[in-house]
Design a protein around this motif. Structure first.
Motif, short mmCIF file in Angstrom:
data_model
loop_
_atom_site.label_atom_id
_atom_site.label_comp_id
_atom_site.label_asym_id
_atom_site.label_seq_id
_atom_site.Cartn_x
_atom_site.Cartn_y
_atom_site.Cartn_z
N UNK A 75 0.82 -1.21 0.00
CA UNK A 75 0.00 0.00 0.00
C UNK A 75 0.85 1.26 0.00
N UNK A 76 1.95 1.24 0.73
CA UNK A 76 2.78 2.44 0.85
C UNK A 76 3.78 2.57 -0.30
N UNK A 77 4.42 1.47 -0.70
CA UNK A 77 5.55 1.57 -1.63
C UNK A 77 5.26 1.17 -3.07
N UNK A 78 4.21 0.38 -3.30
CA UNK A 78 3.90 -0.06 -4.66
C UNK A 78 3.02 0.97 -5.35
N UNK A 86 -2.55 -4.56 -2.06
CA UNK A 86 -2.19 -4.38 -0.65
C UNK A 86 -3.31 -3.75 0.14
N UNK A 87 -3.93 -2.72 -0.42
CA UNK A 87 -5.03 -2.04 0.26
C UNK A 87 -6.24 -2.98 0.41
N UNK A 92 -9.80 -6.44 3.57
CA UNK A 92 -10.37 -7.76 3.84
C UNK A 92 -9.99 -8.26 5.22
N UNK A 93 -8.73 -8.06 5.60
CA UNK A 93 -8.27 -8.44 6.93
C UNK A 93 -9.08 -7.72 8.00
N UNK A 94 -9.31 -6.44 7.81
CA UNK A 94 -10.04 -5.65 8.79
C UNK A 94 -11.47 -6.16 8.95
N UNK A 95 -12.11 -6.49 7.85
CA UNK A 95 -13.48 -7.01 7.91
C UNK A 95 -13.51 -8.33 8.67
N UNK A 96 -12.62 -9.26 8.31
CA UNK A 96 -12.59 -10.57 8.97
C UNK A 96 -12.24 -10.42 10.45
#
Length: 108
Positions: A75-78, A86-87, A92-96
């Motif tokens: 998210x930061x470097x790509x 990445x975002x 998805x991680x946050x939702x789960x």
């Protein structure tokens, strides 16, 4: 508008690249801090996985660490699709994590 975002009658100018990268970094600080903390104290990461009933706990702990750190780095470097990946991984991680860690539907 080239390089901007048009929503109805409003047009939003794009952020300067350095501001955009700093905003991405700011949004990822919690994920990086959590991932590094879990990496440095893997036993606590295992305990957290066990607490939430995730089996096998080592696999989930490693998956969480990788998702938080690699997702933040992308998210930061790509840029482009890799940045979006990445975002999306962090979203998805946050939702789960929210559904597993905060079962509000069980509260009375």
């Amino acid at each position: 508008m080239l390089g901007g975002l048009s929503v109805g009658a409003f047009t939003v100018a794009p952020l300067p690249p350095v501001v955009f990268r700093l905003a991405c970094a700011a949004l990822c600080t919690a994920y990086v801090a959590s991932g590094v903390t879990k990496l440095l104290d893997f036993d606590a990461a295992l305990g957290e996985a066990v607490h939430f009933g995730l089996q096998p706990p080592a696999l989930f702990a490693i998956g969480v660490i990788l998702t938080q750190l690699v997702g933040s780095a992308l998210t930061v470097f790509a840029s482009g699709r890799w940045q979006a990946l990445g975002a999306a991984a962090l979203a998805g991680f946050t939702i789960v994590a929210t559904l597993i860690g905060h079962p509000f539907w069980t509260m009375e």
